[in-house]
Structures are given as structure tokens and as C-alpha cells.
Design a protein around this motif. Structure first.
Motif, PDB file in Angstrom:
ATOM      1  N   ARG A  26       0.853  -1.191   0.000  1.00  0.00           N
ATOM      2  CA  ARG A  26       0.000   0.000   0.000  1.00  0.00           C
ATOM      3  C   ARG A  26       0.883   1.233   0.000  1.00  0.00           C
ATOM      4  N   PHE A  27       0.676   2.077  -0.993  1.00  0.00           N
ATOM      5  CA  PHE A  27       1.369   3.353  -1.082  1.00  0.00           C
ATOM      6  C   PHE A  27       0.451   4.425  -0.539  1.00  0.00           C
ATOM      7  N   ASP A  28       0.907   5.191   0.434  1.00  0.00           N
ATOM      8  CA  ASP A  28       0.161   6.335   0.984  1.00  0.00           C
ATOM      9  C   ASP A  28       0.924   7.597   0.604  1.00  0.00           C
ATOM     10  N   THR A  48       7.443  10.850   8.356  1.00  0.00           N
ATOM     11  CA  THR A  48       6.565  11.904   7.828  1.00  0.00           C
ATOM     12  C   THR A  48       6.598  11.892   6.303  1.00  0.00           C
ATOM     13  N   GLY A  49       5.522  12.360   5.706  1.00  0.00           N
ATOM     14  CA  GLY A  49       5.420  12.393   4.257  1.00  0.00           C
ATOM     15  C   GLY A  49       4.920  11.068   3.707  1.00  0.00           C
ATOM     16  N   SER A  50       5.077  10.862   2.420  1.00  0.00           N
ATOM     17  CA  SER A  50       4.589   9.660   1.743  1.00  0.00           C
ATOM     18  C   SER A  50       5.384   8.438   2.162  1.00  0.00           C
ATOM     19  N   TYR A  51       4.689   7.285   2.241  1.00  0.00           N
ATOM     20  CA  TYR A  51       5.352   6.046   2.644  1.00  0.00           C
ATOM     21  C   TYR A  51       4.645   4.845   2.041  1.00  0.00           C
ATOM     22  N   VAL A  52       5.264   3.665   2.219  1.00  0.00           N
ATOM     23  CA  VAL A  52       4.715   2.420   1.676  1.00  0.00           C
ATOM     24  C   VAL A  52       4.665   1.363   2.777  1.00  0.00           C
ATOM     25  N   ILE A  67       7.939   2.202   5.053  1.00  0.00           N
ATOM     26  CA  ILE A  67       9.190   2.666   4.464  1.00  0.00           C
ATOM     27  C   ILE A  67       8.897   3.984   3.765  1.00  0.00           C
ATOM     28  N   PRO A  68       9.656   5.038   4.046  1.00  0.00           N
ATOM     29  CA  PRO A  68       9.418   6.315   3.363  1.00  0.00           C
ATOM     30  C   PRO A  68       9.594   6.168   1.850  1.00  0.00           C
ATOM     31  N   ILE A  69       8.720   6.798   1.081  1.00  0.00           N
ATOM     32  CA  ILE A  69       8.825   6.766  -0.380  1.00  0.00           C
ATOM     33  C   ILE A  69      10.174   7.333  -0.825  1.00  0.00           C
ATOM     34  N   SER A  70      10.731   8.257  -0.062  1.00  0.00           N
ATOM     35  CA  SER A  70      12.016   8.863  -0.438  1.00  0.00           C
ATOM     36  C   SER A  70      13.130   7.817  -0.551  1.00  0.00           C
TER      37      SER A  70
END
Length: 81
Positions: A26-28, A48-52, A67-70
Motif C-alpha cells: 500500500r502506497f500512501d 513523515t510524508g509519503s510512505y509504503v 518505508i518512506p517513499i524517499s
């Protein structure tokens, strides 16, 4: 070019195994998202920010790590900064 909107945009994309109630992935996405990894331990960390989420339980109050999307450099190139 990125479209800038006057309201916060957030959304999720997910694949779920319904029979066993588990999320495969799941990508948020959202700039103001917050998630606690290792909740309730000495190693608790706020992401913080987008994560999976990868292969995690679906319950809202189940403990799960993200896991952070970064960390995914190719995927983070699609996000507006």
C-alpha cells in the motif's frame, strides 16, 4: 510541471489478499502524513510524508512499520516538491 492545489492532496493505492486480510503493498501519498514505526518500543520513530506498507495487517490499530517513499529514488521522482 507539478500542479499546486490550495488544499492538501492525499491518497492511497493498494493490493490486498482478501482471504487472509493482509495488504501485499500500500502506497500512501501526502505531504502531511505521519506514521510511527516500532510503536511502543525504545526504537519508536515517526515517519513523515509519503510512505509504503509492505505485507502488513489491515487492522487500523495493528502495529505495522512503513518505508518512506524517499527511499525509492525512482518513485520519489514522480512526487512534487
Amino acid at each position: 510541471m507539478c500542479n499546486i492545489t490550495p488544499i492538501e492532496t492525499k491518497f492511497s493505492i493498494m493490493l490486498v489478499f482478501r482471504k487472509i486480510n493482509r495488504t501485499l503493498i500500500r502506497f500512501d501519498f501526502g505531504e502531511k502524513l505521519r506514521h510511527k514505526n516500532n510503536m511502543g518500543t525504545n526504537h519508536e520513530k515517526v515517519i513523515t510524508g509519503s510512505y509504503v506498507h509492505i505485507y502488513s495487517p489491515n487492522g487500523k490499530y495493528d502495529k505495522k512499520n512503513v518505508i518512506p517513499i524517499s527511499k525509492f529514488s525512482k518513485l520519489s521522482n514522480f512526487l512534487c516538491k
